[in-house]
Design an enzyme around this catalytic site. Structure first.
Site, PDB file in Angstrom:
ATOM      1  N   HIS A 101     -10.047   1.097   1.431  1.00 33.69           N
ATOM      2  CA  HIS A 101      -9.693   2.336   1.763  1.00 33.69           C
ATOM      3  C   HIS A 101     -10.890   3.366   2.074  1.00 33.69           C
ATOM      4  O   HIS A 101     -10.837   3.952   2.961  1.00 33.69           O
ATOM      5  CB  HIS A 101      -8.827   3.137   0.761  1.00 33.69           C
ATOM      6  CG  HIS A 101      -7.398   2.668   0.911  1.00 33.69           C
ATOM      7  ND1 HIS A 101      -6.454   2.912   1.920  1.00 33.69           N
ATOM      8  CD2 HIS A 101      -6.400   2.029  -0.073  1.00 33.69           C
ATOM      9  CE1 HIS A 101      -5.500   2.405   1.909  1.00 33.69           C
ATOM     10  NE2 HIS A 101      -5.268   1.872   0.738  1.00 33.69           N
ATOM     11  N   CYS A 142       0.950  -1.172  -0.002  1.00 31.85           N
ATOM     12  CA  CYS A 142      -0.030   0.132  -0.116  1.00 31.85           C
ATOM     13  C   CYS A 142       0.929   1.136   0.003  1.00 31.85           C
ATOM     14  O   CYS A 142       1.922   1.407   0.746  1.00 31.85           O
ATOM     15  CB  CYS A 142      -0.723   0.100   1.412  1.00 31.85           C
ATOM     16  SG  CYS A 142      -2.022   1.306   1.357  1.00 31.85           S
ATOM     17  N   HIS A 191      -9.037  -3.867  -2.416  1.00 32.32           N
ATOM     18  CA  HIS A 191      -8.031  -3.107  -1.488  1.00 32.32           C
ATOM     19  C   HIS A 191      -8.471  -1.690  -1.438  1.00 32.32           C
ATOM     20  O   HIS A 191      -8.470  -1.084  -0.506  1.00 32.32           O
ATOM     21  CB  HIS A 191      -6.575  -3.486  -2.128  1.00 32.32           C
ATOM     22  CG  HIS A 191      -5.539  -2.319  -1.458  1.00 32.32           C
ATOM     23  ND1 HIS A 191      -4.760  -2.971  -0.714  1.00 32.32           N
ATOM     24  CD2 HIS A 191      -5.443  -1.175  -1.417  1.00 32.32           C
ATOM     25  CE1 HIS A 191      -3.653  -2.120  -0.225  1.00 32.32           C
ATOM     26  NE2 HIS A 191      -4.149  -0.957  -0.374  1.00 32.32           N
TER      27      HIS A 191
HETATM   28 ZN   LIG Z   1      -3.794   1.008  -0.060  1.00 32.39          ZN
END
Ligand SMILES: [Zn+2]
Length: 184
Positions: A144, A98, A140
């Protein structure tokens, strides 16, 4: 304009992001900045909370993650006000990273298929089903905008192993490869 990427520890990364309307101020410029920021950092996805805005917007360019010769199977897409409709298929494990958590990777288990409803940059609504690497990146980035980081999905042992490294990122005690913003 390249925006600083908010690092692990920034409270905005832990908030559930808010939907936006088509009249959101300077949206086209913000989306252009998101692409530029993601590309500068060699990312395959970037969510608005990672640049300090708690809104339901993320960008994905999964081309570079596809197997060699299959780059065309990637997606390059802006997702606004996304909601996951369904996740399906077998659980798959993949080592994720990330941009907000540099130099840490870890295996995350996710279903191999995701169906998501979202608006594009012109506020046209789509319902799309993604699999493989496309699903992985979408899941993913979707996390967030729900205030979830991939490190929260790691197995307990791995979580303990990365704990000290995470604290160093929080303090800004890392070597920078792109502009970041820390809580300190
Ligand atoms: Zn990320």
């Amino acid at each position: 304009m390249i925006l600083p990427i908010y690092a692990y520890g920034q409270p905005v990364l832990k908030k559930v992001a808010e939907p936006i309307a088509a009249d959101y101020p300077d949206l086209a410029q913000f989306i252009a900045d998101m692409w530029e920021t993601m590309e500068e950092a060699n990312g395959v996805g970037l969510a608005a909370p990672q640049v300090g805005r708690s809104i339901r917007l993320f960008v994905v360019d999964s081309g570079p993650m596809q197997d060699e010769g299959k780059e065309g199977e990637g997606i390059r897409q802006v997702f606004i006000n996304a909601e996951i409709i369904e996740e399906a298929g077998a659980d798959c494990s993949y080592a994720e990273g990330c941009l907000s958590i540099p130099d840490i990777t870890g295996d995350v288990v996710r279903p191999e298929q995701v169906t998501i409803e979202y608006e594009d940059e012109h506020f046209v609504t789509h319902t799309s089903t993604f699999t493989g690497m496309n699903a992985r990146v979408v899941q993913h980035e979707y996390d967030h905008i729900e205030g979830i980081l991939f490190t929260e999905h790691l197995k307990p042992l791995k979580k303990r192993l990365v704990k000290r490294k995470l604290e160093k990122i929080r303090r800004g005690d890392i070597e920078l490869k792109y502009r970041m913003k820390f809580v300190r």
